[in-house]
Design an enzyme around this catalytic site. Structure first.
Site, PDB file in Angstrom:
ATOM      1  N   HIS A 174      43.046  42.294  34.684  1.00  0.00           N
ATOM      2  CA  HIS A 174      44.229  41.618  35.244  1.00  0.00           C
ATOM      3  C   HIS A 174      44.417  41.908  36.724  1.00  0.00           C
ATOM      4  CE1 HIS A 174      46.176  45.542  34.566  1.00  0.00           C
ATOM      5  NE2 HIS A 174      45.598  45.516  33.395  1.00  0.00           N
ATOM      6  N   HIS A 188      45.575  48.228  44.209  1.00  0.00           N
ATOM      7  CA  HIS A 188      45.134  47.006  43.543  1.00  0.00           C
ATOM      8  C   HIS A 188      45.850  45.813  44.174  1.00  0.00           C
ATOM      9  CE1 HIS A 188      48.875  48.089  41.522  1.00  0.00           C
ATOM     10  NE2 HIS A 188      49.047  46.768  41.448  1.00  0.00           N
ATOM     11  N   HIS A 222      47.409  41.518  43.838  1.00  0.00           N
ATOM     12  CA  HIS A 222      47.905  40.348  43.096  1.00  0.00           C
ATOM     13  C   HIS A 222      47.711  39.158  44.020  1.00  0.00           C
ATOM     14  CE1 HIS A 222      50.172  43.024  40.231  1.00  0.00           C
ATOM     15  NE2 HIS A 222      50.177  43.815  41.305  1.00  0.00           N
ATOM     16  N   GLU A 245      53.968  39.117  44.609  1.00  0.00           N
ATOM     17  CA  GLU A 245      54.956  39.420  43.554  1.00  0.00           C
ATOM     18  C   GLU A 245      56.359  39.441  44.164  1.00  0.00           C
ATOM     19  OE1 GLU A 245      53.246  42.824  41.086  1.00  0.00           O
ATOM     20  OE2 GLU A 245      53.122  41.005  39.887  1.00  0.00           O
ATOM     21  N   HIS A 261      49.144  46.692  46.480  1.00  0.00           N
ATOM     22  CA  HIS A 261      49.979  47.808  46.018  1.00  0.00           C
ATOM     23  C   HIS A 261      49.204  49.130  46.083  1.00  0.00           C
ATOM     24  CE1 HIS A 261      52.553  44.806  43.487  1.00  0.00           C
ATOM     25  NE2 HIS A 261      52.956  44.880  44.759  1.00  0.00           N
ATOM     26  N   THR A 297      55.223  46.245  37.579  1.00  0.00           N
ATOM     27  CA  THR A 297      55.340  44.781  37.466  1.00  0.00           C
ATOM     28  C   THR A 297      54.444  44.226  36.359  1.00  0.00           C
ATOM     29  OG1 THR A 297      53.571  44.314  39.044  1.00  0.00           O
ATOM     30  CG2 THR A 297      55.827  44.570  39.936  1.00  0.00           C
TER      31      THR A 297
END
Ligand code: FFB
Ligand code: ZN
Length: 258
Positions: free
Chosen positions: A63, A92, A94, A104, A117, A200
């Site tokens: 993910h 990591h 997103h 996010e 992050h 999150t």
């Protein structure tokens, strides 16, 4: 329930079934609304001291893509809203499938194409897992950086160059020991939003002091495209691995800038 993800059948709207805290009052991410934040002159700059890593992995966990050194490498975060020293755990990303979405957190409703992050844990705990479970918003400190498309990011290039090697879920590579993580960070960690929130992704634990920097980092279009080639555990593009904003409830968002 299928393992959680970001698709129609296992995405954020489903997460509350396994993690009831999903509907809690301290969830992340949030929309950072400049008209509702409050300047706090007591918020000093942060200090991140990242030491070179002897063996670190870059992995696709199904993910996200994540940089993770072996435990206990001596990299630390202090200052800002933090009362104690935090140990670095991992970083990591997103991102979205196009440049209009992917982050996010949002700023006045605006999404950036990606968000990075840096995850740290309160060093008064024996381990990261204990810090997550320690209760209250001081277990973890996560630094959030928006990414926007522009010049190539030379500091992130060793990482984005590794992405093709972790295209498939469950794959990982060793990161060359000369990778300089410190170089990713701006010289001074001054202007940021900070608030009490959560992980999150499941388990969505409400254990995070969030510190989101106002100034985005730049990455090139080619670096953004590298993220968009990553595949998730269902064999689909991983892009879209972001949770929509959650209600603020009665939390305050403070800023270190006017
Ligand atoms: N996007 S973010 O808010 O920055 C975020 C940061 C870290 C994690 C994480 O470590 N998950 C796995 C994980 C847990 F969620 C635990 F609760 C735990 F104890 C672990 F050891 C663990 F690896 C999830 C989300
Ligand atoms: Zn994250």
């Amino acid at each position: 329930m299928a393992p959680w993800g970001y698709e129609k059948d296992n995405g954020p709207a489903h997460w509350h079934k396994d993690c009831p805290i999903a509907n809690g009052k301290n969830q992340s991410p949030i929309d950072l609304i400049n008209g509702e934040v409050k300047y706090d002159s007591g918020l000093k700059p942060l200090t991140a001291k990242y030491v070179p890593f002897s063996d670190a992995k870059f992995l696709n966990n199904g993910h996200s893509v994540q940089f993770q050194p072996s435990a206990g490498n001596g990299s630390e975060l202090t200052g800002g809203p933090l009362a104690v020293k935090y140990n670095f755990e991992q970083f990591h990303f997103h991102w979205g499938n196009n440049d209009t979405e992917g982050s996010e957190h949002r700023v006045d409703g605006k999404m950036y194409p990606a968000e990075l992050h840096f995850v740290h844990w309160n060093s008064t705990n024996p381990s990261f897992k204990d810090a997550v479970g320690s209760g209250g918003p001081n277990g973890l400190a996560v630094l959030g950086f928006f990414l926007k498309v522009g010049a190539e990011n030379a500091a992130l290039k060793p990482i984005t160059d590794l992405i093709p090697k972790v295209k498939d879920a469950g794959t990982s590579v060793t990161v060359p020991s000369n990778f300089d993580m410190q170089a990713i960070l701006p010289a001074t960690l001054t202007d940021y939003y900070t608030y009490d929130g959560s992980l999150t992704t499941p388990p969505l634990a409400e254990c995070v002091k969030w510190i989101v920097f106002k100034q985005p980092l730049e990455v090139s279009a080619a670096q953004m495209e590298a993220f968009r080639s990553v595949i998730n555990r269902d064999g689909k593009p991983m892009g879209g691995n972001y949770r929509p904003p959650c209600p603020l409830h009665d939390r305050a968002v403070k800023t270190s800038f006017k």
